[in-house]
Each structure stands twice: as structure tokens, then as C-alpha cells.
Enzyme design. Structure first.
Site, mmCIF file in Angstrom:
data_model
loop_
_atom_site.group_PDB
_atom_site.id
_atom_site.type_symbol
_atom_site.label_atom_id
_atom_site.label_comp_id
_atom_site.label_asym_id
_atom_site.label_seq_id
_atom_site.Cartn_x
_atom_site.Cartn_y
_atom_site.Cartn_z
ATOM 1 C CG HIS A 39 85.376 -33.694 -26.068
ATOM 2 N ND1 HIS A 39 84.899 -33.296 -24.846
ATOM 3 C CD2 HIS A 39 86.623 -33.170 -26.170
ATOM 4 C CE1 HIS A 39 85.807 -32.546 -24.232
ATOM 5 N NE2 HIS A 39 86.861 -32.462 -25.014
ATOM 6 C CB SER A 75 69.205 -60.088 -37.270
ATOM 7 O OG SER A 75 67.793 -59.939 -37.252
ATOM 8 C CE LYS A 125 71.251 -55.714 -36.975
ATOM 9 N NZ LYS A 125 71.719 -54.429 -36.480
ATOM 10 C CD GLU A 185 76.100 -55.684 -29.339
ATOM 11 O OE1 GLU A 185 75.015 -55.207 -29.006
ATOM 12 O OE2 GLU A 185 76.241 -56.421 -30.329
#
Ligand code: ARG
Length: 473
Positions: free
Chosen positions: A160, A281, A287, A294
Site C-alpha cells: 500500500h 527545467s 531542477k 516518465e
């Protein structure tokens, strides 16, 4: 009304579809990728026709020479496909006939594009399934190397997405190696499903010419000949198999990508992606984003879509060939390309990432992950498990309120909580010990994981051996 290009069926027609419908009906932009398979298949067919006395040896020689020349030109980027041709089969046959004349016009004897496209697609599918199986093996090699190199690293195991019990990082990594082992098996099955030779089925019913189908199968490296000409020209199960294998594999890669994304957050900090596998970024100077992980996760939608789309395309098609089936290749190619790229990106990402053993170990101390072991300890001292669960549960609640954890407790504090705790309760909650006690086959103890790693290596060796046999053929 248009009366421009002469088509392969112009004898029966007085008018032809206009430009828009020709484009609408064309598959050349998609199926030209099967040019090599188409040429191989046609050479085998021509040689067989000559062997059977259906065409002369001189004609077969002219066909083979012409097709070999076209093959070289396409391979070397010197061939210009004519966009007016409907598909790869007509495009190649037309150019061949322009170059070698009557011999080229004899190539299509006893053959239909229906069995021709089935043949090309099967050859292509075998080739790409083997390539994907190879890429799966390459990623497994990386996973096994990372597991072995970090054999002692303890990390939190989750259910979980809540801390559950500590595990070895190598155990976690090997879980993915096993998923990919099954992906390999699915890909091998897809290869075997495509390994049936359909040529000789002609349009749907077979042909009047004395074809030697076994000879063609043997020449093209197929293990068998399809037993039913109608099934043979309308069967795309082998493509479903490869796309299904792709979809499951991509789902596995997506799960792995998700973990890498999570693990590379500041909150987790379990791994650090190499700069080469990260992006920045345009506005936030600090970043470092795991874009490629992704994207692997994001591309899963399209591969699952490809499978759905192919299933729906085939649904409700009566026997035998229907033009709907022309829609099969775009999805199959997309699924195969996407998984091939994703496997490659993942292998590089995992091969180059840094494993932060300290962060994983620190994470293993939180979350009361030794609670099950403490309850098991009480069971060892004669307490029924349900009661032990209750005792430890209360202890966890108390500790949580005072912002402490199980490893903070002294022997005296254990004894004060319950007379059933002896001084050895301290060992029961030692994280290394918690891991070391799980010696079940498939468990997380060092020796169990070492045995598992040996099994994973054996599976890899066996799969590499199979790959050798298909790439050699
Ligand atoms: N381009 C077609 C396909 O991909 C080839 C077979 C066409 N056969 C036919 N009878 N129109 O399915």
C-alpha cells in the site's frame, strides 16, 4: 472519374477510384517497412515455382536478380517508393516487372496478396520478436548486475506504499528481473506463433498450381506450413501475441519507471539518476527531472491502446481476408517500436544510476518494520499470534505518540511493557536480523536472495541459448 494509373486489376474496370480514395486505401506508407520480408518471400516463391516447373528457371533467375537489385537499392537508400503504389507488395512487383519484363509478370502465379501479406507480416513479426527478446535479455543482464553489486543493501519494503518489512534491495530488483523473464517467455511464444508458413493459401482456397509449400517454408526458416488456407489468410493471432507480449512488458517497465521516479525524489533519495538520463527545467534552475522514466511510464498508454485497437479491428471479421486487416500493422509496429525504445532507455537508466545505500538503510529504521518479528518473537515464547499482534500494536501506538521507534527501546523498556519480552527482544527488532530471518525459498534473507540470483542467472543463460538458435537461423 479518373483514368490515370494502370492498376493490377485494370482488366475488369472502366473507371478507378480518385486520388483521395487511392490514398485512403493505400498502406504503402506503413507497410513499406516490410520490404526486406517481401523480397525474401518473393524470391522463395519464384524459386519454388521454377522447381515445380510452373515458370522457367530463366524467369526465376531474372526475378531473383531483379529483386536482389531492388533489395540492395532499398537497403542503401537509393530506392524511391512511388506513392501511387497501393502497398509494398505492388510497389516492388511493379518495379520488378518494369525492369525484367515478362518474368516479373509471372511472379504472382499461384499467389495472392492475401497470403503474401500474411507471409511478410509473419517474417517481420519473428524478426522483431527476436529483437525484443534480445532487448529484454539485455535489461535483465543490467538488473542482475545491479542486484549483485548491491547484495547487502537493506531497504524498506512496501505494501500500500506504506512501509511494511525491510528487504534486500537486490531482492526488489530481482522481482523485476523475474517479470522480464516472463516477458521473454511471452515474446518467445509470439515468435513461435509467427513461425508458420502461410504462402500457398493464395486468396483463400489454395491454388490450382502444384506448389511445394514445404520447400518455401524450409527456405524461409519456418518450422511448419499452415494447415487451412482460409484460416491462414485471416489469422492475425500471431500479431496479437506479439502486441500482447509488448503490452505486458511495457506495463512492467512502467511500474519500474514509477519506482525510479519515486526513489529519485528528495523525499526518498534511494537512487540518483545519471545526468545523461535526466533533464532540467527552463525556469527552475535547481531542477533535475527523470523525464525518460516518465516517458516510459507515459508511453504505456499507447501500447495498451495498440493491443485494444488490434483486438477490435479483428472482432467480427468474417472469413477470409478483409481489407480491415490492413489496419493491423500500424498498431503492431507502434507497440514493437515503443517497447524496443523503452527497454533500451530503461537498461541505460538503471545501468548508470547511483544506488544510495545509506538512504535506503535509514529508511528501513522507520515505520516500525520489525513489528511482525516482535509479534513472532512473542509467539516463540508461547503467546497466541492474535494476542501477540495486540501487544505489539499497543507498543507501536505508544511509541508513535512519543515519536520514537522500536529500535530506540532498551531491554528494560521492553520488559516494562510486557513481562513476555526478554532481553533478546532487542535482537528481534534489529533490522539486519529481521532481513536475515526470512530464509524461506524466495524470501529476503541473504542466502535466499543469493539462491534466487543463481536461478535468475540460469534462466538468463537458457534464454540466451534460445536466442542464439533463432538469430543463427
Ligand atoms: N495491403 C494489404 C494489407 O495490408 C495487402 C493485402 C491486400 N489484399 C487484397 N485483396 N486487397 O492487408
Amino acid at each position: 472519374m479518373t483514368d490515370d494509373a494502370k492498376t493490377a486489376w485494370s482488366g475488369r474496370f472502366e473507371r478507378t477510384p480518385g486520388k483521395f480514395l487511392q490514398d485512403f486505401g493505400a498502406s504503402l506508407p506503413v507497410d513499406k517497412r516490410m520490404w526486406a520480408e517481401d523480397i525474401r518471400g518473393s524470391i522463395a516463391h519464384a524459386r519454388m515455382l521454377a522447381k515445380q516447373g510452373v515458370i522457367s528457371t530463366e524467369d526465376a533467375d531474372a526475378i531473383e536478380t531483379g529483386l536482389s537489385e531492388i533489395y540492395r537499392e532499398i537497403r542503401d537508400g537509393e530506392f524511391e517508393f512511388n506513392v501511387a503504389d497501393e502497398d509494398v507488395h505492388m510497389a516492388i512487383e511493379r518495379v520488378l516487372t518494369e525492369r525484367v519484363g515478362a518474368a516479373g509478370a509471372r511472379l504472382h502465379t499461384g499467389r495472392s496478396r492475401n497470403d503474401q501479406v500474411a507471409l511478410d507480416t509473419r517474417l517481420y513479426s519473428k524478426h522483431r520478436a527476436a529483437e525484443l527478446a534480445n532487448a529484454i535479455v539485455a535489461l535483465r543482464r543490467v538488473l542482475l548486475r545491479v542486484a549483485e553489486a548491491n547484495a547487502d543493501v537493506v531497504m524498506p519494503g512496501y505494501t500500500h506504499l506504506q512501509k511494511a518489512q525491510p528487504v534486500l534491495f537486490s531482492h526488489h530488483v530481482l522481482a523485476y528481473a523475474w517479470m522480464l523473464t516472463r516477458d521473454f517467455t511471452r515474446m518467445r511464444h509470439a515468435w513461435e506463433a509467427a513461425d508458420v508458413m502461410p504462402l500457398g493459401s493464395a486468396a483463400l482456397a489454395g491454388t490450382t498450381f502444384p506448389l511445394d509449400r514445404a520447400y518455401v517454408a524450409e527456405r524461409l526458416g519456418f518450422s511448419e506450413v499452415s494447415p487451412n488456407s482460409m484460416d491462414s489468410v485471416s489469422d492475425r493471432d500471431f500479431l496479437l501475441d506479439v502486441v500482447y507480449a509488448c503490452a505486458v512488458c511495457q506495463v512492467h517497465l512502467s511500474r519500474l519507471a514509477e519506482e525510479l521516479i519515486l526513489w529519485s525524489t528528495e523525499e526518498f533519495g534511494f537512487v540518483t539518476m545519471d545526468d545523461e538520463y535526466s533533464t532540467g527545467s527552463s525556469i527552475m534552475p535547481q531542477k533535475k527531472n527523470p523525464d525518460f522514466a516518465e516517458l516510459v511510464r507515459g508511453k504505456t498508454g499507447r501500447v495498451v491502446g495498440d493491443l485494444t485497437s488490434l483486438l477490435v479491428t479483428l472482432k467480427g471479421l468474417p472469413l477470409a481476408y478483409n481489407k480491415d486487416m490492413q489496419e493491423d500493422k500500424e498498431q503492431a509496429f507502434d507497440a514493437i517500436d515503443t517497447v524496443a525504445d523503452s527497454l533500451r532507455a530503461m537498461a541505460g537508466m538503471i545501468d548508470t544510476m547511483r544506488v544510495n545505500a545509506e538512504a535506503m538503510r535509514a529508511g528501513s529504521l522507520g515505520g516500525f518494520m520489525a513489528a511482525t518479528d516482535l509479534a513472532d518473537y512473542l509467539v516463540g515464547r508461547g503467546m497466541p499470534f492474535r494476542q501477540a499482534h495486540e501487544v505489539v500494536g499497543k507498543l507501536v501506538l505508544e511509541l508513535e505518540r512519543s515519536d520514537r521507534t522500536l529500535q530506540d527501546l532498551t531491554a528494560a523498556e521492553f520488559a516494562a511493557h510486557s513481562s513476555d519480552f526478554g532481553p533478546d527482544a532487542l535482537d528481534a527488532v534489529d533490522i539486519e536480523e529481521v532481513v536475515a530471518r526470512r530464509t524461506t525459498e524466495g524470501g529476503t534473507a541473504h542466502e535466499s536472495v543469493a539462491a534466487q540470483l543463481r536461478l535468475a542467472k540460469d534462466a538468463l543463460t537458457a534464454d540466451e541459448a534460445w536466442l542464439e538458435t533463432v538469430t543463427a537461423s
